[in-house]
Design a protein around this motif. Structure first.
Motif, PDB file in Angstrom:
ATOM      1  N   GLY A  89       0.779  -1.229   0.000  1.00 35.36           N
ATOM      2  CA  GLY A  89       0.000   0.000   0.000  1.00 35.36           C
ATOM      3  C   GLY A  89       0.812   1.281   0.000  1.00 35.36           C
ATOM      4  O   GLY A  89       0.241   2.372  -0.108  1.00 35.36           O
ATOM      5  N   VAL A  90       2.138   1.174   0.097  1.00 34.03           N
ATOM      6  CA  VAL A  90       2.959   2.388   0.120  1.00 34.03           C
ATOM      7  C   VAL A  90       2.793   3.194  -1.162  1.00 34.03           C
ATOM      8  O   VAL A  90       2.869   4.430  -1.151  1.00 34.03           O
ATOM      9  N   HIS A  91       2.543   2.513  -2.271  1.00 30.97           N
ATOM     10  CA  HIS A  91       2.370   3.222  -3.545  1.00 30.97           C
ATOM     11  C   HIS A  91       1.143   4.133  -3.545  1.00 30.97           C
ATOM     12  O   HIS A  91       1.002   4.996  -4.414  1.00 30.97           O
ATOM     13  N   ARG A  92       0.284   3.968  -2.556  1.00 31.75           N
ATOM     14  CA  ARG A  92      -0.916   4.798  -2.459  1.00 31.75           C
ATOM     15  C   ARG A  92      -0.675   6.088  -1.677  1.00 31.75           C
ATOM     16  O   ARG A  92      -1.545   6.956  -1.618  1.00 31.75           O
ATOM     17  N   ALA A  93       0.503   6.207  -1.087  1.00 31.91           N
ATOM     18  CA  ALA A  93       0.826   7.406  -0.297  1.00 31.91           C
ATOM     19  C   ALA A  93       0.914   8.633  -1.198  1.00 31.91           C
ATOM     20  O   ALA A  93       1.311   8.547  -2.359  1.00 31.91           O
ATOM     21  N   ASP A  94       0.565   9.775  -0.655  1.00 29.66           N
ATOM     22  CA  ASP A  94       0.721  11.033  -1.386  1.00 29.66           C
ATOM     23  C   ASP A  94       2.167  11.492  -1.383  1.00 29.66           C
ATOM     24  O   ASP A  94       2.629  12.131  -2.329  1.00 29.66           O
ATOM     25  N   SER A  95       2.885  11.175  -0.298  1.00 29.95           N
ATOM     26  CA  SER A  95       4.298  11.516  -0.224  1.00 29.95           C
ATOM     27  C   SER A  95       5.019  10.481   0.623  1.00 29.95           C
ATOM     28  O   SER A  95       4.435   9.870   1.525  1.00 29.95           O
ATOM     29  N   ILE A  96       6.292  10.304   0.325  1.00 34.13           N
ATOM     30  CA  ILE A  96       7.123   9.383   1.090  1.00 34.13           C
ATOM     31  C   ILE A  96       8.522   9.974   1.181  1.00 34.13           C
ATOM     32  O   ILE A  96       8.978  10.661   0.261  1.00 34.13           O
ATOM     33  N   ILE A  97       9.175   9.745   2.315  1.00 33.40           N
ATOM     34  CA  ILE A  97      10.570  10.156   2.456  1.00 33.40           C
ATOM     35  C   ILE A  97      11.415   8.934   2.802  1.00 33.40           C
ATOM     36  O   ILE A  97      10.976   8.036   3.533  1.00 33.40           O
ATOM     37  N   VAL A  98      12.623   8.885   2.262  1.00 38.48           N
ATOM     38  CA  VAL A  98      13.596   7.835   2.578  1.00 38.48           C
ATOM     39  C   VAL A  98      14.972   8.480   2.689  1.00 38.48           C
ATOM     40  O   VAL A  98      15.247   9.487   2.030  1.00 38.48           O
ATOM     41  N   ASP A  99      15.816   7.900   3.517  1.00 36.11           N
ATOM     42  CA  ASP A  99      17.163   8.430   3.720  1.00 36.11           C
ATOM     43  C   ASP A  99      18.213   7.421   3.263  1.00 36.11           C
ATOM     44  O   ASP A  99      18.442   6.416   3.953  1.00 36.11           O
ATOM     45  N   PRO A 100      18.876   7.665   2.133  1.00 37.47           N
ATOM     46  CA  PRO A 100      19.984   6.783   1.738  1.00 37.47           C
ATOM     47  C   PRO A 100      21.097   6.739   2.773  1.00 37.47           C
ATOM     48  O   PRO A 100      21.836   5.753   2.842  1.00 37.47           O
ATOM     49  N   HIS A 101      21.226   7.790   3.596  1.00 36.41           N
ATOM     50  CA  HIS A 101      22.292   7.753   4.598  1.00 36.41           C
ATOM     51  C   HIS A 101      21.923   6.915   5.817  1.00 36.41           C
ATOM     52  O   HIS A 101      22.714   6.812   6.754  1.00 36.41           O
ATOM     53  N   LYS A 102      20.752   6.309   5.792  1.00 34.28           N
ATOM     54  CA  LYS A 102      20.395   5.353   6.843  1.00 34.28           C
ATOM     55  C   LYS A 102      20.478   3.936   6.274  1.00 34.28           C
ATOM     56  O   LYS A 102      21.525   3.303   6.307  1.00 34.28           O
ATOM     57  N   SER A 103      19.384   3.437   5.737  1.00 32.49           N
ATOM     58  CA  SER A 103      19.365   2.031   5.342  1.00 32.49           C
ATOM     59  C   SER A 103      19.911   1.749   3.949  1.00 32.49           C
ATOM     60  O   SER A 103      19.728   0.644   3.424  1.00 32.49           O
ATOM     61  N   LEU A 104      20.608   2.704   3.349  1.00 35.95           N
ATOM     62  CA  LEU A 104      21.373   2.412   2.143  1.00 35.95           C
ATOM     63  C   LEU A 104      22.863   2.644   2.393  1.00 35.95           C
ATOM     64  O   LEU A 104      23.676   2.562   1.478  1.00 35.95           O
ATOM     65  N   PHE A 105      23.198   2.961   3.660  1.00 39.65           N
ATOM     66  CA  PHE A 105      24.595   3.020   4.116  1.00 39.65           C
ATOM     67  C   PHE A 105      25.418   4.092   3.409  1.00 39.65           C
ATOM     68  O   PHE A 105      26.638   3.967   3.300  1.00 39.65           O
ATOM     69  N   MET A 106      24.781   5.139   2.934  1.00 39.84           N
ATOM     70  CA  MET A 106      25.478   6.207   2.236  1.00 39.84           C
ATOM     71  C   MET A 106      25.959   7.271   3.221  1.00 39.84           C
ATOM     72  O   MET A 106      25.577   7.267   4.383  1.00 39.84           O
ATOM     73  N   PRO A 107      26.815   8.198   2.771  1.00 34.44           N
ATOM     74  CA  PRO A 107      27.306   9.253   3.666  1.00 34.44           C
ATOM     75  C   PRO A 107      26.185  10.146   4.169  1.00 34.44           C
ATOM     76  O   PRO A 107      25.152  10.309   3.517  1.00 34.44           O
ATOM     77  N   LEU A 108      26.416  10.755   5.321  1.00 31.01           N
ATOM     78  CA  LEU A 108      25.429  11.639   5.933  1.00 31.01           C
ATOM     79  C   LEU A 108      25.108  12.811   5.013  1.00 31.01           C
ATOM     80  O   LEU A 108      25.992  13.371   4.371  1.00 31.01           O
ATOM     81  N   GLY A 109      23.827  13.163   4.987  1.00 36.76           N
ATOM     82  CA  GLY A 109      23.403  14.320   4.201  1.00 36.76           C
ATOM     83  C   GLY A 109      22.646  13.950   2.952  1.00 36.76           C
ATOM     84  O   GLY A 109      22.685  14.670   1.962  1.00 36.76           O
ATOM     85  N   LEU A 110      21.894  12.828   3.003  1.00 37.21           N
ATOM     86  CA  LEU A 110      21.158  12.366   1.827  1.00 37.21           C
ATOM     87  C   LEU A 110      19.746  11.946   2.211  1.00 37.21           C
ATOM     88  O   LEU A 110      19.538  11.000   2.978  1.00 37.21           O
ATOM     89  N   GLY A 111      18.770  12.664   1.694  1.00 35.07           N
ATOM     90  CA  GLY A 111      17.373  12.303   1.872  1.00 35.07           C
ATOM     91  C   GLY A 111      16.663  12.386   0.536  1.00 35.07           C
ATOM     92  O   GLY A 111      17.128  13.058  -0.389  1.00 35.07           O
ATOM     93  N   VAL A 112      15.542  11.695   0.427  1.00 32.00           N
ATOM     94  CA  VAL A 112      14.752  11.717  -0.807  1.00 32.00           C
ATOM     95  C   VAL A 112      13.286  11.898  -0.442  1.00 32.00           C
ATOM     96  O   VAL A 112      12.785  11.250   0.479  1.00 32.00           O
ATOM     97  N   VAL A 113      12.624  12.792  -1.138  1.00 30.28           N
ATOM     98  CA  VAL A 113      11.178  12.913  -1.029  1.00 30.28           C
ATOM     99  C   VAL A 113      10.582  12.610  -2.395  1.00 30.28           C
ATOM    100  O   VAL A 113      11.113  13.047  -3.421  1.00 30.28           O
ATOM    101  N   VAL A 114       9.515  11.818  -2.402  1.00 25.25           N
ATOM    102  CA  VAL A 114       8.782  11.537  -3.633  1.00 25.25           C
ATOM    103  C   VAL A 114       7.308  11.859  -3.381  1.00 25.25           C
ATOM    104  O   VAL A 114       6.740  11.423  -2.367  1.00 25.25           O
TER     105      VAL A 114
END
Length: 447
Positions: free
Chosen positions: A242-267
Motif C-alpha cells: 500500500g505504500v504506492h498509495r501514499a501522497d508523499s514518502i521520504i527515505v534516507d539513503p544515509h540510513k538504510s542504504l549506508f550512504m554518507p550523511l546528508g542524503l534524503g529523498v522525497v517523492v
C-alpha cells in the motif's frame, strides 16, 4: 541494481560533467578496484560498501569543485542524474507515473517539503490552521513536529492515534477519530504514518491507513526515512503493502542504504503538486536564464532551495561500482542479526525483550520486579556499555519506563559485534544477580 536496470535508467550514458570530473571519477574507480583486491570476497557483501571510501572521496572532490545544480542549465548532467535516482526510488515503491521528487539533506528537509506540498494541495490558509487536524502516533519521528512548525502549522490540532501492542497505528481508531472531527466541523488534513519508527522499528499498516485517507480525503504521508530501503529485501516487502498509495514518502539513503550523511529523498505521487508548492510566484528578472530549458526539470522547482548541492553523485557512484546486490545482502544481514540478538537475549536470565524486531530495532531491559530499581539498574548497564566503548547502544522510554535500545544498521556490525554485546550482558546479569542490585539500591538510599 542489476545491469538491466542500470541500462534501463541510463546510468551507462551518464557523464559527470567536466573533463576534470570524469578523470577524477576514473581515479576514484581505480583506487576502489585496487582496494577491493586486498579484501576477501566473502567480506564484500557487507563489509566494504562504505569502506571503499568511494562516496567519501567523491564528497571531497565535490567540496573542492562546488557544483550548483539548482537550475538545469547550471549542471545538466547532474540534474538528470538526480532525476534518474528519484525515478529509481519511486520505482522501488511502485509509484505510478506522474510522480516528482527531490534529493534533500535528510529526512527533516524532506518532511518539510512533504507537509508544505500537503498544505498547498489542501489550499489551507492561515485562517484555517487552528481548525486543521493532523493525525499521527506517539512513535512518529520528531522531525514531523519541526516540519509543521516551519510551514506554519504549529497551531494545528494534533491527534494521537492509538497504537497496538506492536506499536503500530490502529486504522480503525484513526477512522473513528477523523469521522468525529469532521462531524465537529474541523478540517482533517494529513495523516502521517511510518515504515520503521525510530523508537521501535515498527511499521504501520499503510494499506489500511490508505483506505481511511481515501475515504476522508486525507493527505497520506509515509515516513520511511529509516526503513525505506528494506524494500530491497524480498522477505521484507510485505511491510510495504500500500505504500504506492501514499501522497508523499521520504527515505534516507544515509540510513538504510549506508550512504554518507546528508542524503534524503522525497517523492510525491502527484508531481505537479510538489512543483506548484515550490515554484516561484513572483517574477525575478535576474533568473530569466534559469528557465531556458522548460522541457527539463530543474531541482529548484521542486524544493525551497534555489542553490542546490550535487548530492546525487554520492548515491550514484556506489551503485555504479557495486550494483544493488551488496546493499541488499547487507540489509538482510542486519535483519538476521536483530532477530539473532532477540533470540539469544531471551536465554539470559533477567533480561526481557520489549518488542520483537519488525526491522532491526530491539528494545529490552533487565527486570528486577520494581520499576524504580529497574530504571537505576538499566541506566547503570547503559553507562557501563558506553564506558567500555566497544559497542554503542542507546536508551528510550516505553510508557514512561526506561528501556535499552539497539538499532542494528551500521555496515560494520556483524555477528561478532552482537556476540560481544550478548557476552557483556551475560556477565552483567551474573553481577546483578549476585548483589549489585542491592548496592545500587543502597547508593540511592544514601543519596
Amino acid at each position: 541494481m542489476d545491469n538491466h536496470t542500470m541500462e534501463r535508467l541510463g546510468y551507462d550514458r551518464l557523464e559527470l560533467g567536466s573533463e576534470r570530473r570524469r578523470l577524477l571519477t576514473q581515479k576514484v574507480t581505480d583506487f576502489i578496484e585496487e582496494h577491493l583486491q586486498k579484501v576477501e570476497k566473502k567480506e564484500t557483501a557487507c563489509f566494504n560498501i562504505n569502506d571503499d571510501r568511494a562516496s567519501g572521496l567523491l564528497n571531497f572532490s565535490i567540496s573542492e569543485e562546488p557544483k550548483d545544480i539548482g537550475a538545469f542549465y547550471l549542471g545538466p548532467g547532474a540534474a538528470r542524474l538526480e532525476q534518474l535516482l528519484i525515478s529509481w526510488v519511486a520505482g522501488l515503491f511502485n509509484f505510478p507515473a506522474g510522480f516528482a521528487g527531490n534529493l534533500t539533506s535528510g529526512g527533516s528537509t524532506a518532511t518539510v517539503l512533504s507537509f508544505l506540498t500537503a498544505r498547498q494541495s489542501k489550499q489551507l490558509k492561515a485562517r484555517d490552521f487552528e481548525r486543521t487536524v493532523i493525525y499521527l502516533t506517539d512513535a512518529l519521528h520528531v522531525c514531523a513536529y519541526k516540519a509543521l512548525n516551519v510551514i506554519g502549522l504549529g497551531e494545528a490540532i494534533l491527534r494521537k492515534v492509538p497504537m497496538d501492542k506492536k506499536f503500530r497505528m490502529v486504522p480503525e481508531e484513526l477512522r473513528k477519530i477523523v469521522k468525529r472531527d469532521k462531524e465537529a466541523g474541523l478540517l482533517p488534513a494529513i495523516v502521517a504514518a511510518s515504515v520503521g519508527t525510530t523508537n521501535f522499528g515498527s511499521v504501520d499498516p499503510i494499506d489500511e491507513i490508505a483506505d481511511v485517507a481515501e475515504e476522508f480525503n486525507l493527505w497520506l504521508h509515509v515516513d520511511a526515512a529509516y526503513g525505506g530501503f528494506f524494500v530491497l529485501v524480498d522477505e521484507m516487502k510485505y511491510h510495504f503493502k500500500g505504500v504506492h498509495r501514499a501522497d508523499s514518502i521520504i527515505v534516507d539513503p544515509h540510513k538504510s542504504l549506508f550512504m554518507p550523511l546528508g542524503l534524503g529523498v522525497v517523492v510525491v505521487k502527484d508531481g505537479y503538486k510538489l512543483h506548484n508548492a515550490n515554484i516561484l510566484t513572483v517574477e525575478a528578472s535576474y533568473l530569466r536564464d534559469v528557465d531556458m530549458f522548460q522541457d527539463e526539470k530543474s531541482p529548484k522547482n521542486f524544493s525551497f532551495e534555489l542553490s542546490k548541492h550535487f548530492r546525487g553523485v554520492r548515491v550514484w557512484l556506489p551503485l555504479q561500482l557495486y550494483g544493488i546486490k551488496p546493499f541488499r545482502e547487507c540489509l538482510k544481514e542486519k535483519v538476521e542479526l536483530a532477530r539473532y540478538f532477540t533470540s539469544r537475549l531471551g536465554e539470559i536470565p533477567g533480561f526481557v525483550v520489549d518488542n520483537y524486531p519488525q526491522l532491526t530495532v530491539v528494545t529490552f531491559h533487565y527486570e528486577t520486579g520494581n520499576d524504580d530499581t529497574n530504571e537505576r539498574v538499566n541506566q547503570h548497564l547503559l553507562e557501563r556499555i558506553l564506558q567500555d566503548g566497544s559497542v554503542y547502544i542507546s536508551s528510550t522510554t516505553i510508557g514512561g519506563k526506561f528501556r535499552l535500545r539497539i538499532c542494528v544498521l551500521h555496515f560494520r556490525s556483524h555477528k561478532d559485534t552482537i556476540d560481544f554485546l550478548l557476552s557483556f550482558l551475560t556477565k552483567a546479569a551474573v553481577s546483578l544477580s549476585s548483589g549489585m542490585i542491592k548496592k545500587l539500591h543502597w547508593r540511592k538510599c544514601k543519596v
